[in-house]
Design a protein around this motif. Structure first.
Motif, mmCIF file in Angstrom:
data_model
loop_
_atom_site.group_PDB
_atom_site.id
_atom_site.type_symbol
_atom_site.label_atom_id
_atom_site.label_comp_id
_atom_site.label_asym_id
_atom_site.label_seq_id
_atom_site.Cartn_x
_atom_site.Cartn_y
_atom_site.Cartn_z
ATOM 1 N N TRP A 185 0.780 -1.399 -0.063
ATOM 2 C CA TRP A 185 0.013 -0.036 0.164
ATOM 3 C C TRP A 185 1.085 1.317 -0.116
ATOM 4 C CZ3 TRP A 185 -4.684 0.316 -1.168
ATOM 5 C CH2 TRP A 185 -5.824 1.322 -1.038
ATOM 6 N N LYS A 186 2.115 1.099 0.612
ATOM 7 C CA LYS A 186 3.134 2.342 0.246
ATOM 8 C C LYS A 186 3.349 2.593 -0.978
ATOM 9 C CE LYS A 186 7.034 -0.840 1.066
ATOM 10 N NZ LYS A 186 8.095 -1.194 2.029
ATOM 11 N N PHE A 187 3.220 2.005 -1.763
ATOM 12 C CA PHE A 187 3.751 2.093 -3.234
ATOM 13 C C PHE A 187 2.583 3.144 -3.975
ATOM 14 C CE2 PHE A 187 5.570 -2.472 -3.479
ATOM 15 C CZ PHE A 187 6.760 -1.785 -2.820
ATOM 16 N N SER A 188 2.845 3.917 -5.009
ATOM 17 C CA SER A 188 2.085 4.708 -5.645
ATOM 18 C C SER A 188 0.657 3.990 -6.304
ATOM 19 C CB SER A 188 2.654 5.386 -6.814
ATOM 20 O OG SER A 188 3.229 4.553 -7.736
ATOM 21 N N PRO A 189 -0.378 4.710 -6.380
ATOM 22 C CA PRO A 189 -1.606 3.966 -7.035
ATOM 23 C C PRO A 189 -1.262 3.459 -8.487
ATOM 24 C CG PRO A 189 -2.317 6.239 -6.136
ATOM 25 C CD PRO A 189 -0.699 6.144 -5.895
ATOM 26 N N ALA A 190 -0.473 3.891 -9.267
ATOM 27 C CA ALA A 190 -0.169 3.447 -10.569
ATOM 28 C C ALA A 190 0.469 2.231 -10.407
ATOM 29 C CB ALA A 190 0.568 4.423 -11.209
ATOM 30 N N LYS A 191 1.471 2.151 -9.520
ATOM 31 C CA LYS A 191 2.239 1.049 -9.435
ATOM 32 C C LYS A 191 1.568 -0.082 -8.688
ATOM 33 C CE LYS A 191 6.661 -0.858 -7.653
ATOM 34 N NZ LYS A 191 7.852 -0.590 -6.979
ATOM 35 N N ARG A 192 0.407 0.373 -7.832
ATOM 36 C CA ARG A 192 -0.311 -0.825 -7.183
ATOM 37 C C ARG A 192 -1.205 -1.562 -8.165
ATOM 38 N NH1 ARG A 192 -1.204 2.811 -3.095
ATOM 39 N NH2 ARG A 192 -3.378 3.138 -3.595
ATOM 40 N N ARG A 193 -1.707 -0.578 -9.150
ATOM 41 C CA ARG A 193 -2.671 -1.141 -10.036
ATOM 42 C C ARG A 193 -1.705 -2.278 -10.925
ATOM 43 N NH1 ARG A 193 -4.717 4.135 -10.096
ATOM 44 N NH2 ARG A 193 -3.304 4.773 -11.892
ATOM 45 N N TRP A 194 -0.653 -1.741 -11.481
ATOM 46 C CA TRP A 194 0.118 -2.712 -12.183
ATOM 47 C C TRP A 194 0.363 -4.039 -11.324
ATOM 48 C CZ3 TRP A 194 0.907 -3.274 -17.072
ATOM 49 C CH2 TRP A 194 0.844 -2.149 -18.046
ATOM 50 N N GLN B 152 -1.492 -5.392 -8.857
ATOM 51 C CA GLN B 152 -2.760 -5.994 -8.920
ATOM 52 C C GLN B 152 -3.077 -6.915 -10.135
ATOM 53 O OE1 GLN B 152 -5.277 -3.081 -7.786
ATOM 54 N NE2 GLN B 152 -4.486 -3.031 -5.572
ATOM 55 N N ALA B 153 -2.742 -6.006 -11.292
ATOM 56 C CA ALA B 153 -3.162 -6.688 -12.505
ATOM 57 C C ALA B 153 -2.189 -8.072 -12.940
ATOM 58 C CB ALA B 153 -3.004 -5.709 -13.750
ATOM 59 N N ILE B 154 -0.892 -7.690 -12.592
ATOM 60 C CA ILE B 154 0.019 -8.864 -12.962
ATOM 61 C C ILE B 154 -0.334 -10.031 -11.810
ATOM 62 C CG2 ILE B 154 2.322 -9.580 -12.788
ATOM 63 C CD1 ILE B 154 3.088 -6.481 -13.361
ATOM 64 N N GLY B 155 -0.734 -9.895 -10.459
ATOM 65 C CA GLY B 155 -1.004 -10.617 -9.731
ATOM 66 C C GLY B 155 -1.998 -11.322 -10.016
ATOM 67 N N LEU C 285 -4.879 -16.471 -12.539
ATOM 68 C CA LEU C 285 -5.614 -17.123 -13.551
ATOM 69 C C LEU C 285 -4.721 -18.163 -14.188
ATOM 70 C CD1 LEU C 285 -7.308 -14.251 -15.186
ATOM 71 C CD2 LEU C 285 -8.233 -15.661 -13.575
ATOM 72 N N VAL C 286 -3.280 -18.060 -14.392
ATOM 73 C CA VAL C 286 -2.497 -18.877 -15.004
ATOM 74 C C VAL C 286 -2.657 -20.294 -14.064
ATOM 75 C CG1 VAL C 286 -0.368 -19.553 -16.082
ATOM 76 C CG2 VAL C 286 -1.449 -17.258 -16.554
ATOM 77 N N PRO D 242 7.039 -12.870 -4.965
ATOM 78 C CA PRO D 242 7.242 -11.393 -4.951
ATOM 79 C C PRO D 242 5.895 -10.629 -4.745
ATOM 80 C CG PRO D 242 8.263 -11.909 -6.818
ATOM 81 C CD PRO D 242 8.114 -13.053 -6.275
ATOM 82 N N LEU D 243 5.137 -11.437 -5.477
ATOM 83 C CA LEU D 243 3.623 -10.776 -5.744
ATOM 84 C C LEU D 243 2.571 -11.726 -4.974
ATOM 85 C CD1 LEU D 243 3.570 -9.727 -9.529
ATOM 86 C CD2 LEU D 243 3.810 -8.339 -7.208
ATOM 87 N N PHE D 244 2.967 -12.300 -3.903
ATOM 88 C CA PHE D 244 2.322 -13.185 -3.002
ATOM 89 C C PHE D 244 0.782 -12.375 -2.525
ATOM 90 C CE2 PHE D 244 0.895 -13.871 1.311
ATOM 91 C CZ PHE D 244 0.226 -15.279 1.188
ATOM 92 N N GLU D 245 0.997 -11.153 -2.159
ATOM 93 C CA GLU D 245 -0.267 -10.533 -1.789
ATOM 94 C C GLU D 245 -1.215 -10.528 -2.965
ATOM 95 O OE1 GLU D 245 1.354 -7.102 0.060
ATOM 96 O OE2 GLU D 245 1.383 -8.215 1.821
ATOM 97 N N GLU D 246 -0.731 -10.266 -4.015
ATOM 98 C CA GLU D 246 -1.580 -9.734 -5.332
ATOM 99 C C GLU D 246 -2.429 -10.957 -5.829
ATOM 100 O OE1 GLU D 246 1.191 -7.901 -4.608
ATOM 101 O OE2 GLU D 246 -0.107 -6.170 -4.155
ATOM 102 N N ILE D 247 -1.474 -12.264 -5.922
ATOM 103 C CA ILE D 247 -1.962 -13.364 -6.089
ATOM 104 C C ILE D 247 -3.201 -13.906 -5.262
ATOM 105 C CG2 ILE D 247 -1.423 -15.757 -6.846
ATOM 106 C CD1 ILE D 247 1.698 -14.773 -7.712
#
Length: 579
Positions: free
Chosen positions: A205-214, A216-219, A224-225, A403-408
């Motif tokens: 959450w400390k990252f910028s909104p734009a970076k968080r969106r990216w 989240q999308a990658i996660g 899905l894969v 590294p994207l555990f939370e987003e996945i």
């Protein structure tokens, strides 16, 4: 960040009303609950007062005092869900926090222990005691022949609680009930600030909104894969129909336990082999399922074509995942690890084909049988058992270390809320109409989708977070009277010095347990340790699974645990403790 705001339009009697939108996880469970209380839980505490002359300690007045104290400490207990301007929101009224509201506390009596143990299932399968306007309540049942005993049932909607929350609620309730001293509590605003949606507590959450969106999308894409690779599967014999997933479950439960001696050896052997019981459990359930399926194949209950299909199928399992250890560390240290709100996601692991071992392609007439099925040694050797347990361990480690555990992990909630909403709306639309359609039987085999063998989780030693004697001594960091902080001691202001004036034990917990309102077709196996005993409890949809089949499977899991982890296997590897 989603935070609580003061709702100017909802002021009542000059008392504040706070609101915030439901988070992604919360909204899914809120919609689940509208589907006849799906995912509600009942916490059952059987208490005993040690002082026969202290009539007040279990009195109605003291119970109500305890409940009001609990609500001040954990205000989500009196939250309400409402749709406001097209958004599902939590509302917490200051007035409701401070007062006893309709339906929150009820009293009754029971004539036997069996009746007391049946009560939670009756609550889950009968008219729902909760609603969007009442997300928690307690029911008190007094044994007719034992004035020193008390049965407490705490009924909770899943959108405001999870496993970690439940331990805090139970511990705080009994400690408050047994203590004459009311521990101080922070303001309502401060307490609510600890329970914003879990996605706002992620370390990213400390990252910028734009970076968080990216991220989240990658996660979500990785999620899905990952899920697309988990296909096929099977479960124990059951009856599914075309209307199963649209029909509320009939919640049932079965419990079995190991002796303290067996439990110590099983846990010790897990440590020696560098696995957790949670890693081992999934391998145990797979070989247990193989035995009950083999038994039916030998009897002729399963056709040759179905048996051939099942042999090739993997075992897919899933369950809740506690996200608190991976959220904001400062928040967790201040009690967030035990705060009353929901902070979970889900895991999904897979084990390969059925455990047939040396019996593969063997003539059934020549099989060596034990209780109607090949023994564990012929189906899965000890070394292969450890291999499968380590497969689960490896899958878990890769998941947690990504590294994207939370987003996945949060990717599993995207889309779930809408599915839950549609299921709830369809069910509510059918209420009051014609008699429910029983549907026609369907064969799930040769299904190209994903079939879960079962869900489940291993909660560890519950006595560490829900002790058995109260009030908690001031030497215990979990005690409100201890001057030591603890990550799960949520809702308390740590005093500057310990207070030992209330250390005498007044109430003991004779037994405790949780009961789950199952989802349609759910089969959920939980493992916990309490009183130095390892317990296996299974919750299942009685409309889909027969009681005899479920009990047979769980007893096979228990036997498998004793065979693989309760005795020496020195001929196949490490020398371990013997029974």
């Amino acid at each position: 960040m989603t935070t609580w705001t003061l709702s100017e339009l909802e002021r009542k009697d000059n008392r504040h009303v706070f609101s915030r939108p439901l988070g992604l996880t919360e909204i899914g469970f809120a919609f689940d609950a509208r589907f006849n209380g799906t995912a509600d839980c009942v916490l059952h505490l059987q208490l005993r007062s040690l002082n026969k002359h202290d009539e007040d300690i279990l009195s109605d007045a003291n119970i109500i005092r305890t409940w009001l104290s609990l609500k001040r400490r954990y205000p989500m207990l009196c939250a309400q869900v409402r749709s406001h301007e097209g958004v599902e929101k939590f509302f917490v009224e200051e007035k409701r926090v401070a007062s006893l509201n309709h339906g929150e506390v009820t009293f009754g009596s029971v004539s036997s222990t069996a009746e007391a143990r049946q009560a939670p299932l009756d609550m889950l399968n009968g008219p729902r005691p909760l609603s969007d306007e009442l997300l928690s309540c307690i029911c008190i049942l007094r044994p007719m022949d034992d004035p020193c005993a008390l049965h407490v049932y705490i009924v909770l909607a899943h959108c405001i609680t999870d496993g970690a929350s439940n331990t805090s609620i139970q511990r705080c309730f009994v400690d408050t009930l047994s203590s004459r001293n009311e521990a101080p509590v922070a303001s309502l605003e401060e307490r609510l600030s600890m329970v914003i949606p879990l996605e706002c507590r992620k370390k990213t959450w400390k990252f910028s909104p734009a970076k968080r969106r990216w991220m989240q999308a990658i996660g979500y894409a990785i999620y899905l894969v990952k899920m697309d690779k988990i296909k096929g599967g099977q479960t124990i014999p059951c009856r599914l129909t075309t209307t199963t997933l649209r029909s509320p479950a009939k919640s049932c439960m079965f419990l079995t336990s190991f002796t303290p001696e067996q439990s110590a050896i099983i846990v010790g052997n897990c440590r020696r082999n560098k696995i957790t019981f949670g890693n081992a459990l999934l391998a145990l359930t797979q070989v247990a399922m193989t035995r009950i399926l083999y038994r039916r194949f030998i009897r002729g209950d399963i056709s040759a074509s179905e048996w051939e299909y099942r042999q090739k199928q993997p075992m897919n399992t899933g369950g809740p995942l506690n996200l608190r250890p991976y959220l904001d560390e400062d928040w967790a240290a201040k009690g967030g690890a035990g705060e009353v709100f929901i902070a979970i996601s889900f895991f999904c692991y897979q084990l390969p084909f059925m455990t047939l071992g040396r019996t593969r392609n063997q003539d059934p007439a020549t099989l060596r049988l034990v209780k109607g099925a090949p023994p564990f040694a012929d189906l899965l050797t000890f070394s292969r058992f450890l291999h499968r347990a380590n497969l689960i361990k490896t899958q878990a480690r890769k998941f947690f270390k990504h590294p994207l555990f939370e987003e996945i992990a949060m990717g599993g909630h995207i889309g779930r809320a809408e599915r839950s909403r549609l299921a709830a709306m369809e069910w509510m639309h059918r209420q009051g109409g014609s008699e429910a359609d029983p549907g026609t039987a369907v064969n799930v085999f040769h299904d190209s989708g994903r079939i879960l063998a079962h869900g489940g989780s291993s909660m560890g030693d519950l006595d560490a977070v829900v002790p058995l004697e109260y009030p908690l001594p001031s030497t215990n960091p979990l005690s409100p009277r201890s001057n030591k902080s603890h990550p799960v001691k949520a809702g308390y202001i740590v005093p500057p010095a310990p207070d030992s004036s209330d250390d005498e034990v007044k109430i003991v917990v004779e037994s405790s347990g949780g009961y789950l309102h199952c989802r349609p077709s759910e089969l959920y196996l939980g493992a916990t340790t309490s009183r130095k005993q390892l317990h296996l409890s299974v919750f299942y949809d009685g409309n889909v699974y027969q009681e005899s089949v479920v009990q047979e499977w769980v007893e096979e899991v228990k036997d498998a645990a004793l065979w693989y982890l309760g005795q020496s296997h020195s001929d196949e590897g490490r020398v371990v403790a013997k029974l």
